[in-house]
Design a protein around this motif. Structure first.
Motif, PDB file in Angstrom:
ATOM      1  N   ILE A 177      32.394  26.549  43.554  1.00  0.00           N
ATOM      2  CA  ILE A 177      31.216  27.059  43.324  1.00  0.00           C
ATOM      3  C   ILE A 177      31.333  28.366  42.585  1.00  0.00           C
ATOM      4  CG2 ILE A 177      28.947  27.983  44.018  1.00  0.00           C
ATOM      5  CD1 ILE A 177      29.078  26.124  46.277  1.00  0.00           C
ATOM      6  N   ALA A 178      32.017  29.269  42.928  1.00  0.00           N
ATOM      7  CA  ALA A 178      32.454  30.539  42.512  1.00  0.00           C
ATOM      8  C   ALA A 178      32.916  30.529  40.977  1.00  0.00           C
ATOM      9  CB  ALA A 178      33.536  31.190  43.060  1.00  0.00           C
ATOM     10  N   ASN A 179      33.676  29.452  40.632  1.00  0.00           N
ATOM     11  CA  ASN A 179      34.427  29.239  39.552  1.00  0.00           C
ATOM     12  C   ASN A 179      33.388  28.474  38.275  1.00  0.00           C
ATOM     13  OD1 ASN A 179      37.225  30.637  39.370  1.00  0.00           O
ATOM     14  ND2 ASN A 179      37.133  29.973  41.274  1.00  0.00           N
ATOM     15  N   PHE A 180      32.676  27.499  38.881  1.00  0.00           N
ATOM     16  CA  PHE A 180      31.822  26.627  38.143  1.00  0.00           C
ATOM     17  C   PHE A 180      31.127  27.457  36.962  1.00  0.00           C
ATOM     18  CE2 PHE A 180      28.101  24.211  36.714  1.00  0.00           C
ATOM     19  CZ  PHE A 180      28.594  23.069  36.136  1.00  0.00           C
ATOM     20  N   PRO A 181      30.510  28.735  36.976  1.00  0.00           N
ATOM     21  CA  PRO A 181      29.835  29.295  36.067  1.00  0.00           C
ATOM     22  C   PRO A 181      30.887  29.752  35.072  1.00  0.00           C
ATOM     23  CG  PRO A 181      29.052  30.089  38.087  1.00  0.00           C
ATOM     24  CD  PRO A 181      30.267  29.218  38.301  1.00  0.00           C
ATOM     25  N   GLY A 182      32.282  30.131  35.477  1.00  0.00           N
ATOM     26  CA  GLY A 182      33.160  30.440  34.583  1.00  0.00           C
ATOM     27  C   GLY A 182      33.530  29.124  33.561  1.00  0.00           C
ATOM     28  N   VAL A 183      33.510  27.905  34.111  1.00  0.00           N
ATOM     29  CA  VAL A 183      33.731  26.971  33.072  1.00  0.00           C
ATOM     30  C   VAL A 183      32.458  27.006  31.784  1.00  0.00           C
ATOM     31  CG1 VAL A 183      33.885  24.337  32.882  1.00  0.00           C
ATOM     32  CG2 VAL A 183      34.851  25.455  34.922  1.00  0.00           C
ATOM     33  N   VAL A 184      31.461  26.905  32.433  1.00  0.00           N
ATOM     34  CA  VAL A 184      30.238  26.873  31.647  1.00  0.00           C
ATOM     35  C   VAL A 184      30.267  27.951  30.729  1.00  0.00           C
ATOM     36  CG1 VAL A 184      27.574  26.759  31.425  1.00  0.00           C
ATOM     37  CG2 VAL A 184      28.715  25.246  33.324  1.00  0.00           C
ATOM     38  N   PHE A 185      30.233  29.310  31.126  1.00  0.00           N
ATOM     39  CA  PHE A 185      29.885  30.368  30.288  1.00  0.00           C
ATOM     40  C   PHE A 185      31.154  30.646  29.531  1.00  0.00           C
ATOM     41  CE2 PHE A 185      26.434  31.105  33.501  1.00  0.00           C
ATOM     42  CZ  PHE A 185      25.668  31.355  32.570  1.00  0.00           C
ATOM     43  N   GLY A 186      32.260  30.373  30.108  1.00  0.00           N
ATOM     44  CA  GLY A 186      33.598  30.416  29.296  1.00  0.00           C
ATOM     45  C   GLY A 186      33.729  29.571  28.028  1.00  0.00           C
ATOM     46  N   LEU A 187      33.195  28.443  28.241  1.00  0.00           N
ATOM     47  CA  LEU A 187      33.170  27.315  27.059  1.00  0.00           C
ATOM     48  C   LEU A 187      32.035  27.701  26.040  1.00  0.00           C
ATOM     49  CD1 LEU A 187      33.898  23.988  28.840  1.00  0.00           C
ATOM     50  CD2 LEU A 187      35.339  25.308  27.237  1.00  0.00           C
ATOM     51  N   ILE A 188      31.019  28.178  26.504  1.00  0.00           N
ATOM     52  CA  ILE A 188      29.919  28.588  25.448  1.00  0.00           C
ATOM     53  C   ILE A 188      30.373  29.699  24.677  1.00  0.00           C
ATOM     54  CG2 ILE A 188      27.525  29.570  25.403  1.00  0.00           C
ATOM     55  CD1 ILE A 188      26.890  27.768  27.772  1.00  0.00           C
ATOM     56  N   ALA A 189      30.967  30.840  25.666  1.00  0.00           N
ATOM     57  CA  ALA A 189      31.510  32.253  24.587  1.00  0.00           C
ATOM     58  C   ALA A 189      32.519  31.695  23.712  1.00  0.00           C
ATOM     59  CB  ALA A 189      31.888  33.124  25.670  1.00  0.00           C
ATOM     60  N   PHE A 190      33.565  30.855  24.194  1.00  0.00           N
ATOM     61  CA  PHE A 190      34.424  30.337  23.200  1.00  0.00           C
ATOM     62  C   PHE A 190      33.780  29.590  21.972  1.00  0.00           C
ATOM     63  CE2 PHE A 190      37.009  26.515  22.289  1.00  0.00           C
ATOM     64  CZ  PHE A 190      37.895  26.855  21.464  1.00  0.00           C
ATOM     65  N   ILE A 191      33.138  28.636  22.275  1.00  0.00           N
ATOM     66  CA  ILE A 191      32.488  28.018  21.217  1.00  0.00           C
ATOM     67  C   ILE A 191      31.629  28.852  20.231  1.00  0.00           C
ATOM     68  CG2 ILE A 191      30.879  26.175  20.538  1.00  0.00           C
ATOM     69  CD1 ILE A 191      31.937  24.639  23.236  1.00  0.00           C
ATOM     70  N   THR A 192      31.142  29.670  20.764  1.00  0.00           N
ATOM     71  CA  THR A 192      30.169  30.439  19.882  1.00  0.00           C
ATOM     72  C   THR A 192      30.906  31.666  19.023  1.00  0.00           C
ATOM     73  OG1 THR A 192      29.506  32.191  21.832  1.00  0.00           O
ATOM     74  CG2 THR A 192      28.150  30.092  21.246  1.00  0.00           C
ATOM     75  N   ALA A 193      32.132  32.048  19.726  1.00  0.00           N
ATOM     76  CA  ALA A 193      33.027  32.876  19.174  1.00  0.00           C
ATOM     77  C   ALA A 193      33.954  32.351  17.808  1.00  0.00           C
ATOM     78  CB  ALA A 193      34.187  33.626  19.878  1.00  0.00           C
ATOM     79  N   LEU A 194      33.768  30.990  17.697  1.00  0.00           N
ATOM     80  CA  LEU A 194      34.532  30.561  16.488  1.00  0.00           C
ATOM     81  C   LEU A 194      33.879  30.709  15.248  1.00  0.00           C
ATOM     82  CD1 LEU A 194      35.838  27.247  18.210  1.00  0.00           C
ATOM     83  CD2 LEU A 194      37.147  29.503  17.956  1.00  0.00           C
TER      84      LEU A 194
END
Length: 86
Positions: free
Chosen positions: A69-86
């Motif tokens: 549970i602690a790491n699930f938001p990291g998957v979601v927000f990490g991917l969104i931050a990655f995609i939007t930074a491209l």
């Protein structure tokens, strides 16, 4: 240490880890506005969190829900931050 203390510690750590990943929201907002941030750190965080979520869910004999549970938001927000930074 007793099990009750460790259980409470696990859930407190879960909440603080989730807050850490939710803190990507300002970077995502800036990325969308055209002020691109770094893409490598969120990507690595998303990969790391994916591995920890997988571990937490598939751990035997007992699943490790605080880790997953602690790491699930990291998957979601990490991917969104990655995609939007491209």
């Amino acid at each position: 240490m007793n099990n009750n203390f460790l259980s409470i510690l696990g859930w407190v750590a879960t909440i603080t880890a989730m807050a850490m990943y939710v803190s990507y929201i300002p970077q995502i907002s800036n990325n969308i506005k055209g002020q691109k941030g770094d893409w490598i750190q969120p990507l690595v965080a998303a990969i790391n969190c994916t591995l920890w979520v997988t571990y937490g869910i598939f751990k035997k004999p007992k699943r490790d829900w605080p880790v997953a549970i602690a790491n699930f938001p990291g998957v979601v927000f990490g991917l969104i931050a990655f995609i939007t930074a491209l």
